[in-house]
Design an enzyme around this catalytic site. Structure first.
Site, PDB file in Angstrom:
ATOM      1  N   SER A   1       0.828  -1.200   0.000  1.00  0.00           N
ATOM      2  CA  SER A   1       0.000   0.000   0.000  1.00  0.00           C
ATOM      3  C   SER A   1       0.870   1.259   0.000  1.00  0.00           C
ATOM      4  O   SER A   1       0.570   2.234  -0.706  1.00  0.00           O
ATOM      5  CB  SER A   1      -0.921   0.001   1.226  1.00  0.00           C
ATOM      6  OG  SER A   1      -1.621   1.218   1.342  1.00  0.00           O
TER       7      SER A   1
ATOM      8  N   GLY B   1       4.349   4.330  15.643  1.00  0.00           N
ATOM      9  CA  GLY B   1       4.319   4.073  14.201  1.00  0.00           C
ATOM     10  C   GLY B   1       5.326   3.035  13.731  1.00  0.00           C
ATOM     11  O   GLY B   1       5.800   3.091  12.590  1.00  0.00           O
ATOM     12  N   GLU B   2       5.636   2.051  14.600  1.00  0.00           N
ATOM     13  CA  GLU B   2       6.662   1.076  14.208  1.00  0.00           C
ATOM     14  C   GLU B   2       6.235   0.235  13.009  1.00  0.00           C
ATOM     15  O   GLU B   2       7.051  -0.110  12.162  1.00  0.00           O
ATOM     16  CB  GLU B   2       7.022   0.164  15.386  1.00  0.00           C
ATOM     17  CG  GLU B   2       8.144  -0.803  15.034  1.00  0.00           C
ATOM     18  CD  GLU B   2       8.871  -1.370  16.230  1.00  0.00           C
ATOM     19  OE1 GLU B   2       9.646  -2.327  16.025  1.00  0.00           O
ATOM     20  OE2 GLU B   2       8.666  -0.885  17.335  1.00  0.00           O
TER      21      GLU B   2
ATOM     22  N   ARG C   1       4.411   1.224  10.506  1.00  0.00           N
ATOM     23  CA  ARG C   1       4.610   2.059   9.322  1.00  0.00           C
ATOM     24  C   ARG C   1       6.095   2.155   8.966  1.00  0.00           C
ATOM     25  O   ARG C   1       6.465   2.115   7.789  1.00  0.00           O
ATOM     26  CB  ARG C   1       4.040   3.458   9.583  1.00  0.00           C
ATOM     27  CG  ARG C   1       2.559   3.581   9.307  1.00  0.00           C
ATOM     28  CD  ARG C   1       1.982   4.829   9.938  1.00  0.00           C
ATOM     29  NE  ARG C   1       1.708   4.624  11.350  1.00  0.00           N
ATOM     30  CZ  ARG C   1       1.635   5.595  12.248  1.00  0.00           C
ATOM     31  NH1 ARG C   1       1.833   6.850  11.887  1.00  0.00           N
ATOM     32  NH2 ARG C   1       1.373   5.315  13.505  1.00  0.00           N
TER      33      ARG C   1
END
Length: 261
Positions: free
Chosen positions: A35, A60-61, A63
């Site tokens: 994505s 946000g690991e 991500r």
């Protein structure tokens, strides 16, 4: 005021040393990476400046990991100022808001927050949108023997199994029962029958440890004696509240009315 978003070099970002979450679903990471390859990173990660080099990740690991899989050089990030204690607590709370955290990791994380901060069960519950009883009951499973917690962590027994095992006070018997759950694939109802059958009483006539705790919570909250009865077969129950004056009744109604608003 809107926070500024920076484009940081991924190689300058180190992982959060206080990250309580150890396992990430590899299939979901690959899906997220695909994505990101198409649409980029839509939500910035949160970091703080490191005293050694670059930045340390706060939130946000997934991500960040997916961005690395997608071979990105930079990632959008918000830079904030946090102490080590703030970093640890916020990292745990951020993870606790995720739906895919295991009950065991959740319990350990909540225990760590309470031990390392001044937050109470009530405060943690409000922050997470849970009830105080949910937090207290979840923490109780940490009293179980380590071998049982391993089975829970490996999803060989459920959280409901673990809670039910607490009704057996003998640790050796708890372990044997846990092994029996795995070997014979016992459901919670079967486990309850085994635990309560020892005393030659039906489970419905046995004082349930959960019920006892709820009675104590009501007494503490309302300041009155009470009795909870529950018919497991019919799945019906009632709460009897005892008061000694109409004034006390008014006090009780005022407390209940405030909490319903």
């Amino acid at each position: 005021m809107e926070e500024k978003i920076y484009q940081l070099n991924i190689e300058e970002i180190s992982k959060n040393p206080y990250q309580p979450r150890k396992n990430f679903d590899s299939d979901k990471l690959r899906e997220l990476a695909q994505s990101i390859e198409v649409s980029g990173v839509l939500q910035p990660i949160i970091v703080r400046k490191s005293s050694l080099f670059g930045y340390e990740l706060l939130a946000g690991e997934r991500r960040l990991r997916a961005a690395k899989l997608a071979n990105l050089d930079k990632i959008p990030a918000i830079i904030r100022m946090y102490s080590d204690d703030d970093m640890m607590i916020l990292s745990i709370l951020e993870n606790l808001q995720r739906d895919d955290m295991s009950p065991l990791d959740e319990a350990k994380s909540i225990r760590k927050i309470i031990d390392k901060s001044s937050m109470t069960h009530d405060e943690v519950a409000k922050y997470l949108g849970k009830s105080r009883s949910y937090i207290s009951n979840l923490l109780r499973i940490l009293k179980l023997p380590h071998s049982i917690l391993l089975l829970l962590g490996d999803k060989k027994i459920s959280l409901a199994h673990a809670r039910t095992l607490l009704a057996e006070e003998n640790e050796e018997k708890q372990v044997l029962l846990a092994q029996k759950i795995v070997k014979e694939k016992l459901n919670v109802r079967q486990l309850e029958d085994i635990i309560y059958r020892k005393s030659n009483k039906k489970i419905n006539n046995k004082k349930n440890i959960y019920i006892e705790e709820k009675e104590k919570e009501i007494t503490k909250y309302l300041g009155i004696s009470n009795k909870i009865s529950y018919d497991k077969k019919r799945q019906k129950g009632k709460i009897e509240l005892q008061f000694d004056s109409l004034e006390k009744l008014e006090d009780i109604l005022e407390i209940l009315t405030k909490n319903s608003q």
